[in-house]
Design an enzyme around this catalytic site. Structure first.
Site, PDB file in Angstrom:
ATOM      1  N   ASP A   1     -28.771 -32.114 -47.737  1.00 55.20           N
ATOM      2  CA  ASP A   1     -29.205 -33.487 -47.504  1.00 55.20           C
ATOM      3  C   ASP A   1     -29.067 -33.894 -46.041  1.00 55.20           C
ATOM      4  OD1 ASP A   1     -29.643 -33.540 -50.202  1.00 55.20           O
ATOM      5  OD2 ASP A   1     -27.815 -34.639 -50.687  1.00 55.20           O
TER       6      ASP A   1
ATOM      7  N   GLU B   1     -22.926 -26.825 -57.021  1.00 54.91           N
ATOM      8  CA  GLU B   1     -21.657 -26.500 -56.338  1.00 54.91           C
ATOM      9  C   GLU B   1     -20.480 -26.215 -57.288  1.00 54.91           C
ATOM     10  OE1 GLU B   1     -24.555 -28.010 -53.929  1.00 54.91           O
ATOM     11  OE2 GLU B   1     -23.592 -29.199 -55.490  1.00 54.91           O
TER      12      GLU B   1
ATOM     13  N   ASP C   1     -30.472 -27.253 -58.000  1.00 52.75           N
ATOM     14  CA  ASP C   1     -29.760 -28.194 -57.128  1.00 52.75           C
ATOM     15  C   ASP C   1     -28.413 -28.516 -57.777  1.00 52.75           C
ATOM     16  OD1 ASP C   1     -29.258 -29.967 -55.073  1.00 52.75           O
ATOM     17  OD2 ASP C   1     -30.750 -31.444 -55.683  1.00 52.75           O
TER      18      ASP C   1
END
Length: 815
Positions: free
Chosen positions: A581, A509, A506
Site C-alpha cells: 500500500d 501476512e 492479498d
C-alpha cells in the site's frame, strides 16, 4: 448492536496512516530486549574439541552453553554442492526445533546428493578444518569459544565468521509457570506456554563495505548501520569478549515479521508485508569482488542488527524468537555466485506465463461488468496495450471469496470470455480469511473437516476480524488443507471462473484487524501442535503455494499466475509479489526502486510497486513519470484505492496519454528481452532488475546508487524521480555506452548531466551486448506471437558483442 459498532470501529482504522504504537519494537519484544545487549563472557564451546565426522559429509559436535557443566545442544557443519556451508545447532532428539521444510528445495532438505563430501585438512586440540570437495569451500571450526570461519575456494581471508563476537545464545524454556512467561501488548496476551526459546548469533563479513537485503522495508538499498562499535576496537579476529568495549545504539534493528502495514512510510526501516532473512555483504579487496551472504532458515519473528564498520567489515547480529538455529553461509565470491548459492537452496524464479509480464490494470474496484467492458475498450480506443484486468474484493458476494455479487456481475463467465477474445486475461482476489457463514460452502466444508487454525486450547477454531467481519483462517501449514484448497479452484467448484481467470492473494501476512499488530496471536495452534510463532513469516507463502497449485491443476498443468502480498524465502518459485500500500507521491516513487532492487538480490525478482501509488491522487506529471519507471519493473501493474479518482492511463490529458502510451508500448517491445532475463533467473537466480553494484562489483562508486538500475546486463536506466526536473545526473561505469535517444557514444567511468523533457527517460545500451525486441505495436502479448524480431547490437571497444534470446510457447512446462 455492540458487535456491529465494534466492526465499524475496527474497519475505520483501515483508513488511517501508519500508527507506530500499533506495532512492537525491539524494546517491547521481550526476546529482542533480552538478547540485543546480552553477551555471556564465558561463551559457548564445543565439548569434544576434535568433533566428529558424520558420513564423510558433515562435522558434528556437542555444544556447551556458557557455564553449563555438560552439553545440552548438538551442532553440525556441512557443505552443500552449491557452495553454501550450513551451520546448525539444535536441541536433542524429540526436543528438536520446528523447521518449515517446504521452504527449502526438496534436494536441499531431503537428498544426500545435495551435500558435498567433507575432507579433514587440518586438526588440532582446539579446532578442525574441513574442505568440501565438490566446491572447494572450507570451514574451520573452533572449540573454545565456539566459532566457525567459512572460506570461499582458495581464499585466505574468511568470507564470513559465525560467532566471531561470542553472541551465540540458545534458550530452551525456563523455570516457572506459564503465568511467569506470558506477556501482553496493547491488550493482547501471549501465553508463551513453552517459555523463552529465542536463538541468537553473530555473523561477521570481514571484507565487506556494504550490506544489502533483509526485505521488506521502504529504505535505502545499502543498509544503514543500526549499531556502532567504538572506533579502533574491531571485533574481527577476537577470540574472546572484551566487556570494556562500549556500544552506541543508532536505531532499531531490522525487524522481519510479516505485517499488514496500512499506508507505510516512504523512508523507514520498519518491516512490511514479507520477510526474507537473507543478507548479502559486498566489498572489494585487492581490486576483486568479495561478496558473501547468509540465509537464516527460520520463519519466526526476527531482528537483525547491522554494523557497517568500514575497513573492519560488516558485523551482524541475528535474533529470532523461536525455531531452529539453521544458518546457510554463502561464501560467494561474486554477487552472481551468492545468488546462485542461495536460490539453489530455496528455489529459482519459476518461469512466468508470458502474459504476466505485460501491463496489468487494477483498481479497488471496477464497479460492474459494464465498467469492465468500458475499461477494456478504453485501452483499444487509445491504442494502449495491456494484458490483464483485475477485480478487487467488491466483486464478491459479501466478501465470500470465489463467489460473485450477482447484481453487478451477473454473467462473470461471459465477461471473462469477452476479455479473453481479445487475447487478455482477468484476475480476481482471494484472501485467506473465510467468512463465518454456515451457508457459505467453503466455510462449512473446511469447518466440518477441521481445517482451521485453532485457538491456544488446540481445539476451538480461531475467529478474527477482516473484510467479511468475523472470519476463520485455513491452516495452510497442513498439507491436507493445501491439497483441499487447491481443489477449490476447479471450474466445477469456482463457479463463473474460466481458464483465463487468475488469482490475487492479498492480506495473507495474515491480516487480522482485531489481532495484536493486526495479525494472529502467536500462541494459536497449527498442524502438528505447532504454535503460530514458529511459522508466522511462512504462513502467506503456504497460502500462495496452495493457490498456485490449484490454478496449475485447473489449467491442465500450464504455468499458474498468482500474485501474493506476503512472502518468505522460496516465494520466488511460486509467483510474484508487489510492494503493498504505497502512496501517490514522489518519495514513494523513488523508494520503489531500492525496494524492488533489494527483493531481486534477495532471490525474489518478480516484483513491482503499484504504478501511481495506491493511496492518493497523482497529478499528470507524477503519473507519467511513474509509468516510465513501471516500464522496467519485473511486475508492471497500475492499482489504486477505492476512494481515489479514476486514473486509467488516458485520463491525464493528451500529452501524458501519449507519453504513457509510449512507456507501455516500450514494455511490450522489450518483452522478448525481459522474458529471456526471466529464463536466466529461472536457471541461475540472477535478478531481472539489477542494482549497478551487481553488474559492476568492483566499482565502489556504484555501491550506494539506488536511483538508476540495470535491466539485465545490457540496459542502464536513469529514471526521472523528482518533480519538475529539467536534467538528471548520470553515472556510467567503465566501458562503452550508447544513448538510446540519440545514439551518442560514451566511454565510462563518466558522470554527466542529461537534459530531460517530460517525455524523456535517459536509457543507455551497454557496449558488448546483444538483445532482442519486438517493435510492432499490438494490443496484448498474445497478439505479438509470430511478430518479427529486432536484434539490437551494441559494440564494445573491440567491435564485439554477444547476447542471448530465449523463446518458448509462453505457457506450458515444455521448455
Amino acid at each position: 448492536l455492540a458487535l456491529a459498532l465494534t466492526t465499524i470501529v475496527v474497519l475505520a482504522t483501515r483508513t488511517d496512516a501508519l500508527k507506530a504504537n500499533d506495532f512492537k519494537t525491539c524494546a517491547t519484544s521481550s526476546f529482542c530486549a533480552r538478547g540485543r545487549d546480552a553477551r555471556d563472557a564465558r561463551g559457548a564451546r564445543i565439548e569434544d574439541a576434535r568433533a566428529r565426522e558424520r558420513d564423510a559429509r558433515a562435522v558434528e559436535f556437542d555444544v556447551v552453553r556458557g557455564d553449563e557443566g555438560s552439553a545440552s545442544l548438538v551442532g553440525s557443519v556441512e557443505g552443500m554442492k552449491t557452495g553454501a556451508v550450513r551451520v546448525r545447532v539444535d536441541e536433542r532428539g524429540e526436543r528438536a526445533r520446528f523447521a518449515a521444510r517446504e521452504v527449502l528445495t526438496r534436494e536441499t532438505e531431503f537428498e544426500d546428493d545435495a551435500r558435498a563430501r567433507a575432507r579433514v585438512v587440518g586438526r588440532s586440540e582446539t579446532s578442525v578444518e574441513v574442505e568440501f570437495e565438490e566446491t572447494g569451500a572450507r570451514a574451520k571450526i573452533y572449540a573454545d569459544p565456539f566459532k566457525v570461519e567459512v572460506y570461499a575456494r582458495e581464499a585466505t581471508t574468511p568470507a564470513a565468521i559465525f560467532n566471531a563476537r561470542g553472541e551465540f545464545a540458545f534458550e530452551t524454556g525456563g523455570d516457572g509457570s506459564s503465568e511467569d512467561w506470558a506477556e501482553t501488548f496493547n491488550g493482547h496476551t501471549d501465553t508463551r506456554k513453552n517459555g523463552p526459546t529465542a536463538v541468537a548469533f553473530d555473523l561477521t563479513f570481514p571484507s565487506a563495505s556494504d550490506a544489502y537485503g533483509l526485505p521488506e522495508r521502504a529504505t535505502s538499498l545499502s543498509l544503514k548501520s543500526t549499531r556502532k562499535y567504538e572506533s579502533g576496537k574491531s571485533w574481527f579476529g577476537r577470540s574472546s569478549v572484551d566487556s570494556s568495549v562500549n556500544e552506541t545504539t543508532l536505531g532499531e534493528p531490522y525487524r522481519l515479521y510479516n505485517l499488514d502495514v496500512f499506508e507505510y512510510l516512504d523512508d523507514s526501516a520498519f518491516g512490511l508485508y514479507g520477510s526474507i532473512p537473507m543478507l548479502t555483504a559486498h566489498g572489494v579487496r585487492d581490486g576483486k569482488s568479495t561478496t558473501a551472504g547468509a540465509y537464516f532458515h527460520n520463519p519466526s519473528e526476527m531482528y537483525v542488527d547491522v554494523n557497517v564498520d568500514g575497513a573492519n567489515g560488516v558485523h551482524t547480529k541475528w535474533m529470532a524468537e523461536s525455531g531452529a538455529m539453521d544458518v546457510f553461509i554463502l561464501p560467494g565470491d561474486t554477487p552472481a555466485d551468492v545468488l546462485k548459492q542461495y536460490t539453489a537452496l530455496t528455489g529459482t524464479t519459476s518461469m512466468p506465463p508470458l502474459f504476466s509480464l505485460g501491463y496489468h490494470q487494477c483498481r479497488w474496484n471496477y464497479r460492474d461488468e459494464n465498467d469492465v467492458k468500458e475499461v477494456d475498450a478504453g485501452f483499444d480506443a487509445n491504442d494502449i496495450p495491456y494484458d490483464v484486468l483485475w477485480l478487487d474484493i467488491e466483486h464478491t458476494d459479501g466478501k465470500r471469496y470465489m463467489t460473485w455479487d450477482n447484481g453487478p456481475f451477473p454473467t462473470p463467465e461471459r465477461m471473462i470470455n469477452d476479455i479473453a477474445s481479445r487475447g487478455r486475461k482477468m484476475v480476481t482476489i482471494v484472501d485467506p480469511h473465510v467468512k463465518i457463514d454456515n451457508n457459505y460452502p467453503v466455510y462449512k466444508e473446511a469447518k466440518d473437516k477441521g481445517f482451521y487454525v485453532k485457538k491456544n486450547d488446540g481445539t476451538t477454531d480461531f475467529d478474527g476480524w477482516c473484510w467479511p467481519g468475523s472470519s476463520t483462517y485455513l491452516d495452510v501449514t497442513n498439507p491436507d488443507v493445501r491439497e483441499w484448497w487447491a481443489s477449490k479452484f476447479s471450474l466445477d467448484s469456482y463457479k463463473g471462473s474460466t481458464k483465463d481467470l487468475y488469482i490475487w492473494n492479498d492480506m495473507n501476512e495474515p491480516s487480522v484487524f482485531n489481532g495484536p499488530e493486526i495479525t494472529m496471536q502467536k500462541d494459536l495452534i497449527h498442524h502438528g501442535g505447532v504454535e503460530h510463532r514458529e511459522v508466522h513469516n511462512a504462513f502467506g507463502m503456504y497460502y500462495h503455494m496452495a493457490t498456485a497449485e490449484g490454478i496449475k491443476r485447473r489449467n491442465d498443468g500450464d504455468r499458474p499466475f498468482v500474485l501474493s502480498r506476503a512472502f518468505f524465502a522460496g516465494t520466488q518459485r511460486i509467483g510474484p509479489i508487489w510492494t503493498g500500500d504505497n502512496t501517490a507521491d514522489w518519495r514513494h516513487l523513488a523508494v520503489s526502486l531500492p525496494m524492488v532492487l533489494t527483493l531481486g538480490v534477495s532471490g525474489l525478482t518478480f516484483s513491482g510497486a503499484d504504478v501511481g501509488g495506491f493511496f492518493g491522487n497523482p497529478d499528470a506529471e507524477l503519473m507519467t513519470r511513474w509509468y516510465q519507471v513501471g516500464t522496467y519493473y519485473p511486475f508492471f501493474r497500475g492499482h489504486a484505492h477505492l476512494e481515489t479518482k479514476r486514473r486509467e492511463p488516458w485520463l491525464f490529458g493528451d500529452e501524458s496519454t501519449a507519453i504513457i502510451r509510449q512507456a507501455i508500448r516500450e514494455r511490450y517491445a522489450l518483452l522478448p528481452y525481459i522474458y529471456t532475463l526471466f529464463e536466466e533467473s529461472h536457471r541461475t537466480g540472477a535478478p531481472v532488475l539489477r542494482p549497478l553494484w551487481y553488474e559492476f562489483p568492483t566499482d565502489e562508486n556504484v555501491f550506494k546508487i539506488q536511483d538508476s538500475f540495470m535491466l539485465g546486463s545490457a540496459i542502464l536506466v536513469q529514471p526521472v524521480l523528482k518533480q519538475g526536473a529539467k536534467s538528471v545526473s548520470v553515472y556510467l561505469p567503465a566501458g562503452v555506452w550508447y544513448e538510446k535517444r540519440s545514439g551518442a557514444r560514451h566511454v565510462g567511468p563518466k558522470t554527466f548531466d542529461v537534459s530531460v523533457e517530460l517525455s524523456d527517460v535517459p536509457v543507455f545500451l551497454r557496449g558488448g551486448a546483444i538483445f532482442v525486441r519486438k517493435d510492432r505495436a499490438r494490443r496484448s502479448s498474445t497478439a505479438m506471437k509470430g511478430d518479427p524480431l529486432t536484434i539490437v547490437v551494441a559494440l564494445d571497444a573491440n567491435g564485439e558483442a554477444r547476447g542471448s534470446y530465449y523463446a518458448d510457447d509462453g505457457k506450458s512446462y515444455e521448455y
